[in-house]
Motif scaffolding. Structure first.
Motif, short mmCIF file in Angstrom:
data_model
loop_
_atom_site.label_atom_id
_atom_site.label_comp_id
_atom_site.label_asym_id
_atom_site.label_seq_id
_atom_site.Cartn_x
_atom_site.Cartn_y
_atom_site.Cartn_z
N ASN A 1 8.23 22.68 2.97
CA ASN A 1 8.67 21.64 4.05
C ASN A 1 9.81 20.62 3.38
OD1 ASN A 1 5.55 21.80 4.32
ND2 ASN A 1 6.45 22.03 6.38
N LEU A 2 10.51 20.00 4.12
CA LEU A 2 11.56 19.00 3.56
C LEU A 2 10.78 17.78 3.79
CD1 LEU A 2 14.87 19.83 5.54
CD2 LEU A 2 14.35 19.86 3.23
N ALA A 3 10.93 17.13 2.44
CA ALA A 3 10.16 15.62 2.60
C ALA A 3 11.18 14.69 3.54
CB ALA A 3 9.94 15.18 1.18
N GLY A 4 10.66 14.05 4.38
CA GLY A 4 11.40 13.28 5.19
C GLY A 4 11.00 11.82 5.05
N PRO A 5 11.63 10.80 5.64
CA PRO A 5 11.65 9.50 5.30
C PRO A 5 10.02 8.93 5.76
CG PRO A 5 12.47 9.53 7.21
CD PRO A 5 12.47 10.94 6.72
N ASP A 6 9.45 8.02 4.79
CA ASP A 6 8.03 7.56 5.24
C ASP A 6 6.86 8.43 5.17
OD1 ASP A 6 9.65 5.13 5.70
OD2 ASP A 6 9.90 5.73 8.05
N GLY A 7 7.27 9.30 4.01
CA GLY A 7 6.11 10.31 3.84
C GLY A 7 5.93 11.32 4.73
N THR A 8 6.83 11.46 5.95
CA THR A 8 6.77 12.70 6.89
C THR A 8 7.60 13.85 6.37
OG1 THR A 8 8.87 12.10 7.87
CG2 THR A 8 6.80 10.84 8.53
N VAL B 1 11.60 18.51 -1.39
CA VAL B 1 10.73 19.44 -0.58
C VAL B 1 9.18 19.42 -1.17
CG1 VAL B 1 12.46 20.99 -0.05
CG2 VAL B 1 11.16 21.49 -2.20
N LEU B 2 8.41 19.71 -0.27
CA LEU B 2 6.85 19.65 -0.27
C LEU B 2 6.76 21.07 -0.50
CD1 LEU B 2 5.40 16.88 1.70
CD2 LEU B 2 5.78 16.54 -0.57
N LEU B 3 5.82 21.48 -1.66
CA LEU B 3 5.42 23.06 -1.76
C LEU B 3 3.95 22.71 -1.61
CD1 LEU B 3 7.52 24.00 -5.07
CD2 LEU B 3 7.90 24.35 -2.61
#
Length: 494
Positions: free
Chosen positions: A117-124, A188-190
């Protein structure tokens, strides 16, 4: 030229139509065999080259489990309870590998799969994709596969760098689901599922790449630093560091017995209280240093695979035997895989295609034998009086046998050679232009995007032997018919 060959050639000329029918069948059969076997041999060589040069090497040392193991994991329906086994005795095996003269380079590797997943702003998070992850040591990996990875953007992993080299296919899939382009520097989040639960790591994208001449399954492989993947696969251990107490600290602890722990001391605390007052003016004992109690211990010998590149592919058998001896002597839970096993099940598709092709060839060969045999039988029955007259004037069965055999060999040689020449011309053209894979099936079959077929002496020799065998089998029954013709039949006597 002997009289047998002169008569055989004369008979072929007198029966041009039937000779031409048999000859065309032999020509087509030879053409199909040479072209088909050359295409299959070239495809198999392309698959072998693509695998060995891109991601398997010649041999792979791996752990052992109940199910078959490959670089893509364990082939088992019980995914959670049958994970890729750790390579037992890595340090001992590495010593044997480094000392072996036939091994040119080696690279350790860990494999697992994860959601990206792509790491977005504010932990999203934004977007989602799924990738096979290979944890590597960058320097070692490039030593074994120097030309495997082609960078599309960014840079390759550096030694000890935390980061992800993202597959071009995964980057495109992620960008489509996230609605924005994925670039080097994005985080990114793995997320991986292990027996211990779900583990998540956030890493930066160092680059986007693709494998050169890769098979479809490699489109979903991304390369990550080994520390990150060890964490995701549970190969790290969190444990408190050992504490060394000073004499002053030991004295400060006092003596604690069962009464202290479970009561029984005097009221008001006294000796039974675990909390002791410090007399005024007395220095309190120095506090314990617990900063290391959650220190992560990295096991540098924790690997799933050890990939080996040889100086000479022909030495694979000897190297395998010697490494298996090391494994047996050290009683290690390890095994040596060839490139086919290491790349399974994808690598086994080429063998399946070749089996199907050979079955088709066998069916064609049986049909050719029947057609050629019937044509020769008709030719022989039309020559009953001729063969009977030859028998009447003294020709023995051996002479008739050699005559029919000479006719068959002449047809097989002339039209078989013509078939080989036509096949070589076509293969030369295809080798120069190449055959581009227009779909996923052809990419798998060709071992890459383009197949450039090359003629091998083995395929030509096999094709000629196959044609010769068809010709011999086709002539057996007509020959038996010819040998049954007697002088009485030629004279028209009942």
């Amino acid at each position: 030229m002997s009289i047998v060959w002169r008569i055989a050639i004369r008979n072929l000329q007198e029966h041009r139509a039937k000779s031409l029918i048999v000859g065309i069948i032999i020509l087509i059969g030879t053409f199909v065999l040479v072209v088909g076997n050359s295409l299959m041999d070239s495809a198999a060589a392309g698959i072998r080259r693509s695998f060995i040069d891109n991601f398997t090497g010649h041999l792979v040392l791996a752990g052992v489990t109940d199910a078959p193991v490959s670089l893509f994991g364990v082939r088992s329906t019980d995914f959670l309870n049958n994970r890729t086994p750790r390579l037992d005795g890595y340090d001992r095996l590495l010593q044997a590998v480094e000392a072996h003269p036939d091994i040119a380079a080696w690279s350790p590797q860990v494999g697992d799969a994860a959601t990206v997943n792509l790491a977005g702003p504010d932990g999203t998070t934004e977007g989602e994709s799924f990738s096979q992850l290979w944890g590597i040591e960058p320097v070692r990996y490039l030593a074994v596969f120097p030309d495997a990875a082609e960078l599309v953007a960014g840079s390759f992993l550096e030694p000890d760098q935390v980061g992800l080299l993202l597959s071009e296919e995964i980057a495109a899939d992620l960008a489509e689901s996230a609605g924005r382009e994925v670039r080097p520097g994005d985080r990114v989040l793995l997320t991986a599922t292990t027996q211990a639960g779900i583990k998540v790591r956030e890493v930066p994208v160092t680059g986007i790449f693709r494998f050169r001449n890769a098979l479809p399954q490699l489109d979903f492989v991304s390369l990550v630093d080994i520390t990150t993947l060890r964490t995701l696969t549970g190969m790290t251990v969190s444990a408190p560091a050992e504490q060394i107490l000073t004499a002053e600290q030991v004295a400060g602890l006092g003596t604690v017995d069962e009464d202290d722990l479970f009561g029984g001391g005097g009221a008001g605390g006294g000796a039974g209280s675990l909390v002791q007052e410090v007399e005024s003016g007395t220095a309190a004992p120095a506090p314990l240093d617990l900063s290391g109690r959650e220190a992560t211990v990295i096991d540098s010998g924790a690997w799933h695979f050890l990939l080996l590149k040889l100086h000479r592919p022909g030495a694979a058998g000897r190297v395998t035997a010697e490494l298996e001896q090391v494994i047996a002597e050290a009683d290690l839970n390890a095994q040596v895989l060839g490139w086919v096993e290491a790349a399974a099940p994808l690598s086994q598709l080429s063998d399946g295609f070749k089996i199907v092709f050979n079955v088709v060839i066998i069916v064609i060969a049986v049909a050719a034998v029947i057609v050629i045999m019937n044509t020769l039988v008709i030719s022989v029955t039309e020559r009953i009086s001729e063969i009977g007259t030859m028998r009447a004037i003294g020709a023995r069965k051996g002479f008739v046998r050699r005559m029919i055999g000479a006719e068959t060999v002449t047809l097989a040689f002339l039209f078989g050679a013509a078939g080989v020449v036509l096949a070589l011309l076509l293969l030369a053209i295809l080798g120069a232009t190449g055959i581009r894979a227009g779909n996923l099936f052809l990419r798998i079959l060709f071992g890459g995007e383009v197949l450039r077929p090359a003629v091998s002496a083995g395929s030509v020799a096999f094709s000629l032997l196959m044609v010769a065998a068809i010709a011999v089998l086709s002539s057996l029954y007509p020959l038996a018919v010819a040998l049954r013709i007697s002088p009485r039949q030629a004279m028209g006597v009942d």
